[in-house]
Motif scaffolding. Structure first.
Motif, mmCIF file in Angstrom:
data_model
loop_
_atom_site.group_PDB
_atom_site.id
_atom_site.type_symbol
_atom_site.label_atom_id
_atom_site.label_comp_id
_atom_site.label_asym_id
_atom_site.label_seq_id
_atom_site.Cartn_x
_atom_site.Cartn_y
_atom_site.Cartn_z
ATOM 1 N N UNK A 24 -22.345 -43.126 2.010
ATOM 2 C CA UNK A 24 -21.884 -43.141 3.396
ATOM 3 C C UNK A 24 -20.384 -43.401 3.329
ATOM 4 N N UNK A 25 -19.606 -42.514 3.955
ATOM 5 C CA UNK A 25 -18.152 -42.603 3.915
ATOM 6 C C UNK A 25 -17.636 -42.998 5.284
ATOM 7 N N UNK A 26 -16.820 -44.034 5.304
ATOM 8 C CA UNK A 26 -16.159 -44.502 6.518
ATOM 9 C C UNK A 26 -14.654 -44.288 6.344
ATOM 10 N N UNK A 27 -13.954 -43.976 7.422
ATOM 11 C CA UNK A 27 -12.495 -43.932 7.389
ATOM 12 C C UNK A 27 -11.955 -44.619 8.629
ATOM 13 N N UNK A 28 -10.773 -45.190 8.480
ATOM 14 C CA UNK A 28 -10.124 -45.842 9.608
ATOM 15 C C UNK A 28 -8.851 -46.518 9.151
ATOM 16 N N UNK A 29 -8.195 -47.148 10.093
ATOM 17 C CA UNK A 29 -6.893 -47.760 9.850
ATOM 18 C C UNK A 29 -7.070 -49.242 9.506
ATOM 19 N N UNK A 30 -6.349 -49.686 8.468
ATOM 20 C CA UNK A 30 -6.381 -51.092 8.048
ATOM 21 C C UNK A 30 -5.089 -51.406 7.299
ATOM 22 N N UNK A 31 -4.902 -52.687 7.019
ATOM 23 C CA UNK A 31 -3.702 -53.081 6.284
ATOM 24 C C UNK A 31 -3.976 -53.415 4.814
ATOM 25 N N UNK A 32 -5.255 -53.328 4.398
ATOM 26 C CA UNK A 32 -5.599 -53.608 3.002
ATOM 27 C C UNK A 32 -7.002 -53.070 2.719
ATOM 28 N N UNK A 33 -7.333 -52.903 1.450
ATOM 29 C CA UNK A 33 -8.695 -52.485 1.124
ATOM 30 C C UNK A 33 -9.744 -53.487 1.608
ATOM 31 N N UNK A 34 -9.459 -54.784 1.518
ATOM 32 C CA UNK A 34 -10.411 -55.800 1.980
ATOM 33 C C UNK A 34 -10.640 -55.689 3.481
ATOM 34 N N UNK A 35 -9.567 -55.477 4.233
ATOM 35 C CA UNK A 35 -9.700 -55.312 5.684
ATOM 36 C C UNK A 35 -10.465 -54.036 6.003
ATOM 37 N N UNK A 36 -10.241 -52.984 5.243
ATOM 38 C CA UNK A 36 -10.960 -51.723 5.460
ATOM 39 C C UNK A 36 -12.453 -51.919 5.228
ATOM 40 N N UNK A 37 -12.810 -52.611 4.171
ATOM 41 C CA UNK A 37 -14.220 -52.875 3.882
ATOM 42 C C UNK A 37 -14.849 -53.700 5.008
ATOM 43 N N UNK A 38 -14.131 -54.704 5.479
ATOM 44 C CA UNK A 38 -14.639 -55.536 6.578
ATOM 45 C C UNK A 38 -14.844 -54.710 7.848
ATOM 46 N N UNK A 39 -13.879 -53.848 8.199
ATOM 47 C CA UNK A 39 -13.976 -53.023 9.408
ATOM 48 C C UNK A 39 -15.100 -51.993 9.292
ATOM 49 N N UNK A 40 -15.282 -51.420 8.103
ATOM 50 C CA UNK A 40 -16.375 -50.465 7.903
ATOM 51 C C UNK A 40 -17.714 -51.154 8.116
ATOM 52 N N UNK A 41 -17.859 -52.351 7.584
ATOM 53 C CA UNK A 41 -19.108 -53.100 7.734
ATOM 54 C C UNK A 41 -19.337 -53.446 9.208
ATOM 55 N N UNK A 42 -18.286 -53.836 9.920
ATOM 56 C CA UNK A 42 -18.401 -54.142 11.346
ATOM 57 C C UNK A 42 -18.803 -52.900 12.135
#
Length: 100
Positions: A24-42
Motif C-alpha cells: 500500500x503506497x501513501x504520498x503526501x507532504x511532510x518535513x521528515x520521513x518519520x512525520x510522513x510515516x506518522x501521517x500515512x498511519x493517521x
C-alpha cells in the motif's frame, strides 16, 4: 520549514489468503520521513474508521495524505514500512519543495 512530498510504502497481506501480498503506497507532504510515516498511519486509521462507520473515505487534506484503495480485512505491516522522498516517474521536474 521546507515541506517535501514523501512516499510511504507499507507491505500488506490478506490473512484469509496467506499467498496474497502487496504494497500500500501513501504520498503526501511532510518535513521528515518519520512525520510522513506518522501521517500515512493517521490517514489509514481515519479511512478505516470512516469505512467501518459507512462513511466516505476522507480526502482533500491540506497535506494531501489520504488512503485510497483501502482493502478491508487486509493487514498493513507498519513495522516493515519505509518512507522516503517521492519522485514522480512521469514528471520532468525531479523535485518540489514547499516553504511555509
Amino acid at each position: 520549514m521546507i515541506l517535501r512530498t514523501y512516499e510511504v510504502d507499507v507491505p500488506i497481506h490478506d490473512p484469509a489468503h496467506p499467498g496474497q501480498r502487496g504494497l500500500h503506497v501513501f504520498t503526501g507532504v511532510a518535513d521528515s520521513p518519520a512525520a510522513a510515516l506518522r501521517r500515512a498511519h493517521q490517514a489509514y486509521d481515519a479511512a478505516l474508521a470512516a469505512h467501518t462507520a459507512g462513511r466516505e473515505i476522507p480526502s482533500g487534506q491540506p497535506d494531501n495524505w489520504t488512503a485510497r484503495g483501502l482493502r478491508p480485512g487486509w493487514e498493513l505491516e507498519w513495522t516493515a514500512a519505509s518512507a522516503g522522498l517521492w519522485h514522480n516517474p512521469v514528471s520532468w521536474n525531479s523535485g518540489c519543495d514547499f516553504a511555509l
